[in-house]
Design an enzyme around this catalytic site. Sequence first.
Site, PDB file in Angstrom:
ATOM      1  N   HIS A   9      -7.624  -0.604   4.065  1.00 30.35           N
ATOM      2  CA  HIS A   9      -7.461  -2.055   4.183  1.00 30.35           C
ATOM      3  C   HIS A   9      -8.830  -2.716   4.397  1.00 30.35           C
ATOM      4  CE1 HIS A   9      -3.229  -1.351   4.323  1.00 30.35           C
ATOM      5  NE2 HIS A   9      -3.190  -0.908   5.558  1.00 30.35           N
ATOM      6  N   SER A  49       5.938 -10.922   5.638  1.00 31.50           N
ATOM      7  CA  SER A  49       6.165  -9.486   5.785  1.00 31.50           C
ATOM      8  C   SER A  49       5.454  -8.946   7.034  1.00 31.50           C
ATOM      9  CB  SER A  49       5.664  -8.759   4.534  1.00 31.50           C
ATOM     10  OG  SER A  49       5.898  -7.386   4.631  1.00 31.50           O
ATOM     11  N   PHE A  75      11.916  -0.397  -5.243  1.00 29.59           N
ATOM     12  CA  PHE A  75      11.928  -0.699  -3.814  1.00 29.59           C
ATOM     13  C   PHE A  75      13.173  -0.091  -3.154  1.00 29.59           C
ATOM     14  CE2 PHE A  75      12.144  -3.105   0.079  1.00 29.59           C
ATOM     15  CZ  PHE A  75      10.811  -3.180   0.436  1.00 29.59           C
ATOM     16  N   ALA A 131      14.912   2.571  -4.119  1.00 31.09           N
ATOM     17  CA  ALA A 131      14.775   4.032  -4.020  1.00 31.09           C
ATOM     18  C   ALA A 131      13.850   4.408  -2.869  1.00 31.09           C
ATOM     19  CB  ALA A 131      14.247   4.592  -5.342  1.00 31.09           C
ATOM     20  N   MET A 132      12.759   3.657  -2.716  1.00 29.82           N
ATOM     21  CA  MET A 132      11.807   3.924  -1.633  1.00 29.82           C
ATOM     22  C   MET A 132      12.471   3.683  -0.270  1.00 29.82           C
ATOM     23  SD  MET A 132       8.696   4.629  -2.942  1.00 29.82           S
ATOM     24  CE  MET A 132       7.577   4.196  -1.649  1.00 29.82           C
ATOM     25  N   SER A 165       0.820  -1.225   0.000  1.00 28.24           N
ATOM     26  CA  SER A 165       0.000   0.000   0.000  1.00 28.24           C
ATOM     27  C   SER A 165       0.852   1.272   0.000  1.00 28.24           C
ATOM     28  CB  SER A 165      -0.968   0.012   1.185  1.00 28.24           C
ATOM     29  OG  SER A 165      -0.275  -0.158   2.401  1.00 28.24           O
ATOM     30  N   LYS A 211      12.408  -5.854   2.779  1.00 28.70           N
ATOM     31  CA  LYS A 211      13.075  -6.618   1.718  1.00 28.70           C
ATOM     32  C   LYS A 211      12.361  -6.451   0.387  1.00 28.70           C
ATOM     33  CE  LYS A 211      15.514 -10.758   3.339  1.00 28.70           C
ATOM     34  NZ  LYS A 211      15.405 -12.231   3.421  1.00 28.70           N
ATOM     35  N   GLY A 212      11.037  -6.563   0.439  1.00 32.24           N
ATOM     36  CA  GLY A 212      10.249  -6.427  -0.778  1.00 32.24           C
ATOM     37  C   GLY A 212      10.495  -7.518  -1.801  1.00 32.24           C
ATOM     38  N   TRP A 252       3.836   1.598  -1.235  1.00 34.28           N
ATOM     39  CA  TRP A 252       4.463   1.660  -2.557  1.00 34.28           C
ATOM     40  C   TRP A 252       3.513   2.284  -3.569  1.00 34.28           C
ATOM     41  CZ3 TRP A 252       6.186  -3.367  -5.592  1.00 34.28           C
ATOM     42  CH2 TRP A 252       7.114  -3.011  -6.574  1.00 34.28           C
TER      43      TRP A 252
END
Length: 302
Positions: A117, A147, A238, A240-241, A67, A259-260, A69
Amino acid sequence: MAVSKFIEYIDDALEKSRETALSRLFFTYEGIPYPVTMCTSETFQALDTFEARSDDIVLASYPKCGSNWILHIVSELIFTVTKRRYEYPEFPVLECGDSEKYERMKQFPSPRILTTHLHYDRLPWSIVKNKVKILVIFRNPKDTAVSFFHFHNDVPDIPSYASWDEFFKHFMKGQVSWGSYFDFAINWSEHLDDENVKLILYEDLKENLATGIKQIAEFFKFSLTGEQIQTISAGSTFQAMREKSQETHGAVGPFLFRKGEVGDWKNLFSEAQNQEMDAKFKECLSGTSLRAKLKHDSYCQN
């Protein structure tokens, strides 16, 4: 994005979490558990009165499915098209905050981004009535569970579980924040073919981010050049975020972007847990169009 309010809200929730035992973390509203640190029954009652606009943007997901992202990507799309940096005068999760927030939100300029959600049938009626565009992001249930576990057990102030095995039992019973992944999936699966709803997969974004961003832009009718899409894509990886996460999300940032990876579940799942979740997935979703759309065989098999 103006994040001071965003970070302030998260810091406040973490402060409450520090004083909350795991056994007292949830309250149940209409049969679903929510975290007492972020939601109240008064807010849920007030949510029924929320007045959606037809140009609102709704981003729906089960927790830990990407979410933050998607929120970043859509904010960047709006900035690219309008040249106006999207402001967050409120925490963007629709059902989180105090019961007065919906009154304050009437003053916000369009388009407003609303993340949630909630199940489809728990959304305020005005979202359904006004056919507000809803982007739903899904992630395979095994990586979602892993996660979610790491989020609970890595963030210093959030109540943690004794072990992965203990968390897995709670997750499978839906005894976690926002309830069962499978109930969420079943509920949304009935609406994924609605004209104002679009499904996007976390795994597809990981595989080809620029293509995903182009699809999102087209769905919301944002007109962008290929170069603009590439620019947004480069700033939305991921990595960069994660590098900017402290600045955008405060102390919790590095834990939100841990980790993504796709397939990280293989590091924690036992064979018995693997079979149990496969059976649950089949039982809940075998008769739905979502089963094929989630590409379960690609992402949830050893």
